[in-house]
Scaffold this motif. Structure first.
Motif, PDB file in Angstrom:
ATOM      1  N   VAL A  15      27.407  51.740  43.243  1.00 21.69           N
ATOM      2  CA  VAL A  15      27.554  50.880  42.217  1.00 21.69           C
ATOM      3  C   VAL A  15      28.832  51.014  41.558  1.00 21.69           C
ATOM      4  CG1 VAL A  15      26.713  49.855  39.954  1.00 21.69           C
ATOM      5  CG2 VAL A  15      25.219  50.459  41.862  1.00 21.69           C
ATOM      6  N   GLN A  16      29.118  52.630  41.330  1.00 23.09           N
ATOM      7  CA  GLN A  16      30.373  52.852  40.660  1.00 23.09           C
ATOM      8  C   GLN A  16      31.701  52.435  41.299  1.00 23.09           C
ATOM      9  OE1 GLN A  16      31.286  54.048  37.610  1.00 23.09           O
ATOM     10  NE2 GLN A  16      33.308  54.337  38.045  1.00 23.09           N
ATOM     11  N   MET A  17      31.489  52.705  42.369  1.00 24.43           N
ATOM     12  CA  MET A  17      32.828  52.053  43.524  1.00 24.43           C
ATOM     13  C   MET A  17      32.916  50.694  43.348  1.00 24.43           C
ATOM     14  SD  MET A  17      33.248  52.825  47.468  1.00 24.43           S
ATOM     15  CE  MET A  17      32.426  54.432  47.521  1.00 24.43           C
ATOM     16  N   ALA A  18      31.890  49.901  43.429  1.00 24.06           N
ATOM     17  CA  ALA A  18      31.921  48.384  43.507  1.00 24.06           C
ATOM     18  C   ALA A  18      32.551  48.030  42.293  1.00 24.06           C
ATOM     19  CB  ALA A  18      30.603  47.902  43.978  1.00 24.06           C
ATOM     20  N   LEU A  19      32.125  48.521  40.968  1.00 21.93           N
ATOM     21  CA  LEU A  19      32.385  48.151  39.770  1.00 21.93           C
ATOM     22  C   LEU A  19      33.897  48.521  39.344  1.00 21.93           C
ATOM     23  CD1 LEU A  19      29.416  48.922  37.491  1.00 21.93           C
ATOM     24  CD2 LEU A  19      30.337  46.602  38.005  1.00 21.93           C
ATOM     25  N   SER A  20      34.470  49.797  40.225  1.00 24.51           N
ATOM     26  CA  SER A  20      35.778  50.019  39.785  1.00 24.51           C
ATOM     27  C   SER A  20      36.632  49.157  40.606  1.00 24.51           C
ATOM     28  CB  SER A  20      35.947  51.628  40.487  1.00 24.51           C
ATOM     29  OG  SER A  20      35.107  52.372  39.686  1.00 24.51           O
ATOM     30  N   HIS A  21      36.197  48.832  41.730  1.00 29.04           N
ATOM     31  CA  HIS A  21      37.175  48.005  42.601  1.00 29.04           C
ATOM     32  C   HIS A  21      37.137  46.478  41.750  1.00 29.04           C
ATOM     33  CE1 HIS A  21      39.950  47.513  45.868  1.00 29.04           C
ATOM     34  NE2 HIS A  21      39.318  46.296  46.258  1.00 29.04           N
ATOM     35  N   LEU A  22      36.046  46.044  41.410  1.00 27.51           N
ATOM     36  CA  LEU A  22      35.986  44.815  40.597  1.00 27.51           C
ATOM     37  C   LEU A  22      37.084  44.684  39.381  1.00 27.51           C
ATOM     38  CD1 LEU A  22      35.011  42.075  40.257  1.00 27.51           C
ATOM     39  CD2 LEU A  22      33.272  43.014  38.887  1.00 27.51           C
ATOM     40  N   LEU A  23      37.093  45.725  38.601  1.00 26.03           N
ATOM     41  CA  LEU A  23      37.874  45.941  37.646  1.00 26.03           C
ATOM     42  C   LEU A  23      39.286  45.960  38.186  1.00 26.03           C
ATOM     43  CD1 LEU A  23      35.953  48.290  35.302  1.00 26.03           C
ATOM     44  CD2 LEU A  23      36.144  45.938  35.163  1.00 26.03           C
ATOM     45  N   TYR A  24      39.568  46.895  38.986  1.00 20.30           N
ATOM     46  CA  TYR A  24      40.841  46.911  39.715  1.00 20.30           C
ATOM     47  C   TYR A  24      41.660  45.587  40.242  1.00 20.30           C
ATOM     48  CZ  TYR A  24      44.679  48.571  42.851  1.00 20.30           C
ATOM     49  OH  TYR A  24      45.910  48.504  43.639  1.00 20.30           O
ATOM     50  N   PHE A  25      40.607  44.730  40.879  1.00 18.29           N
ATOM     51  CA  PHE A  25      41.023  43.772  41.299  1.00 18.29           C
ATOM     52  C   PHE A  25      41.272  42.598  40.211  1.00 18.29           C
ATOM     53  CE2 PHE A  25      40.707  39.709  44.081  1.00 18.29           C
ATOM     54  CZ  PHE A  25      41.471  40.154  45.254  1.00 18.29           C
ATOM     55  N   ILE A  26      40.654  42.740  39.257  1.00 19.71           N
ATOM     56  CA  ILE A  26      40.788  41.945  38.207  1.00 19.71           C
ATOM     57  C   ILE A  26      42.212  42.257  37.331  1.00 19.71           C
ATOM     58  CG2 ILE A  26      39.934  41.381  35.763  1.00 19.71           C
ATOM     59  CD1 ILE A  26      37.133  41.677  36.712  1.00 19.71           C
ATOM     60  N   ALA A  27      42.481  43.429  37.336  1.00 19.33           N
ATOM     61  CA  ALA A  27      43.738  43.952  36.627  1.00 19.33           C
ATOM     62  C   ALA A  27      44.807  43.575  37.730  1.00 19.33           C
ATOM     63  CB  ALA A  27      44.071  45.532  36.519  1.00 19.33           C
ATOM     64  N   VAL A  28      44.781  43.527  38.867  1.00 15.86           N
ATOM     65  CA  VAL A  28      46.006  43.063  39.778  1.00 15.86           C
ATOM     66  C   VAL A  28      46.152  41.729  39.864  1.00 15.86           C
ATOM     67  CG1 VAL A  28      46.254  42.986  42.506  1.00 15.86           C
ATOM     68  CG2 VAL A  28      45.529  45.167  41.458  1.00 15.86           C
ATOM     69  N   CYS A  29      45.032  40.851  39.563  1.00 14.91           N
ATOM     70  CA  CYS A  29      45.320  39.509  39.524  1.00 14.91           C
ATOM     71  C   CYS A  29      45.484  38.959  38.173  1.00 14.91           C
ATOM     72  CB  CYS A  29      43.865  38.701  39.806  1.00 14.91           C
ATOM     73  SG  CYS A  29      43.516  38.805  41.470  1.00 14.91           S
ATOM     74  N   THR A  30      45.827  40.090  37.257  1.00 17.13           N
ATOM     75  CA  THR A  30      46.233  39.535  35.746  1.00 17.13           C
ATOM     76  C   THR A  30      45.530  38.882  35.013  1.00 17.13           C
ATOM     77  OG1 THR A  30      47.926  37.804  36.509  1.00 17.13           O
ATOM     78  CG2 THR A  30      48.763  40.256  36.371  1.00 17.13           C
TER      79      THR A  30
END
Length: 318
Positions: free
Chosen positions: A71-86
């Motif tokens: 769950v932590q891995m999925a959430l971390s990547h979701l937040l990372y992807f949101i940041a990449v998409c600005t």
């Protein structure tokens, strides 16, 4: 006029380079994240595929650890992807995501603590292990772990409620969503630091105590040397896992400190490398360690990873 055109061209080129870096970073990080998630999900399925995994305390604890890490891995990547998409989220949405990530981050070291104590009892008190480490007691330990994590989340919510959101023009965030961005006051920041210190010091002391206890017990003539050696290696790996989780917890403040020193391009590249090595890989490490080392899990895991084409070998070892 030519100077103005040249400066605009430079700005455009710089923006294109940053966009290319972000797209490349997203691709480079998404591929290993998908691989790691596949391994973890397969491991979770494996730990529910046979009765021996559901009826053995250390496998039940391992399932709890893997679930939190996945769950932590999925959430971390979701937040990372949101940041990449600005994309800029609202405070309530960001708060929900970061609090859920904080909950799973708390579960991992607490579960490692209980798993280490279980190995200590197995080696130092082998005759009492079956009476102390039961499925019922393991379930109680897991409930306590999640209760402590939930209590931490409740405290964070109460601290967030003290922030004057009504004075803001909008609930739309002006920064990227992260756990650091949700530390909206000095009390939240102080509490976060104090909780992390208490959590990881407690887990570190418990794992170290178990490790040295196993070493001392291994010198006894009545102790199974092979079992003690395996337990010692497992506890050492737990200590390494704890250090990696701790570093992933202070990952964001570390990057913020470097952001003022490095250029944007260098910062994006460093962020991508550290994100994969520090944030993603440690969450898959547990699956790799137990999937390779444990003789009971390995054949079943390989069978599921190969989509059923590889028949699992019959193994009665635990």
């Amino acid at each position: 006029m030519s100077d103005t055109s040249g400066s605009q061209t430079n700005i455009t080129d710089g923006q294109q380079v940053q966009l290319l870096e972000r797209v490349t970073g997203a691709v480079v990080t998404t591929l290993p994240c998908c691989v790691f998630l596949f391994i973890n999900v397969t491991m979770l399925f494996t730990l529910r595929s046979k009765p021996v995994f559901c009826e053995t305390s250390r496998y039940v604890l391992l399932y709890n650890l893997l679930f939190a890490d996945t769950v932590q891995m999925a959430l971390s990547h979701l937040l990372y992807f949101i940041a990449v998409c600005t994309l800029f989220l609202t405070y309530p949405v960001c708060g929900f995501l970061t609090l859920l990530a904080s909950l799973t981050t708390t579960i991992s070291p607490l579960t490692l603590l209980v798993m280490s104590l279980e190995r200590y009892v197995a080696v130092c008190y082998p005759l009492r292990h079956t009476t102390i480490i039961t499925i019922r007691n393991t379930g109680v330990a897991i409930v306590v772990i999640w209760a402590l994590g939930s209590l931490n989340i409740l405290t964070r919510v109460l601290l967030l409620l003290e922030f004057p959101f009504k004075d803001l023009e909008s609930l739309q965030m002006k920064d990227f969503c992260s756990d650091v961005a949700m530390l909206l006051g000095p009390q939240s920041n102080d509490y976060d630091r104090a909780f992390i210190c208490v959590l990881f010091i407690s887990a570190g002391v418990a794992i170290s105590f178990s490790y040295f206890g196993v070493i001392i017990a291994a010198r006894s003539a009545s102790t199974d040397k092979a079992s003690a050696r395996k337990a010692r290696n497992t506890l050492l790996l737990h200590l390494v896992q704890l250090c990696l989780i701790l570093f992933s917890t202070i990952f964001s403040p570390f990057l913020i400190a470097l952001s003022g020193i490095l250029t944007k391009i260098m910062f994006l590249r460093l962020y991508t490398v550290l994100y994969v090595c520090v944030s993603l890989f440690p969450r898959c490490l547990c699956s790799l360690i137990y999937g390779i080392r444990d003789q009971t899990i390995r054949p079943v895991l390989m069978h599921h990873l190969c989509c059923g084409f590889l028949k699992p070998a019959v193994s009665n070892s635990k």
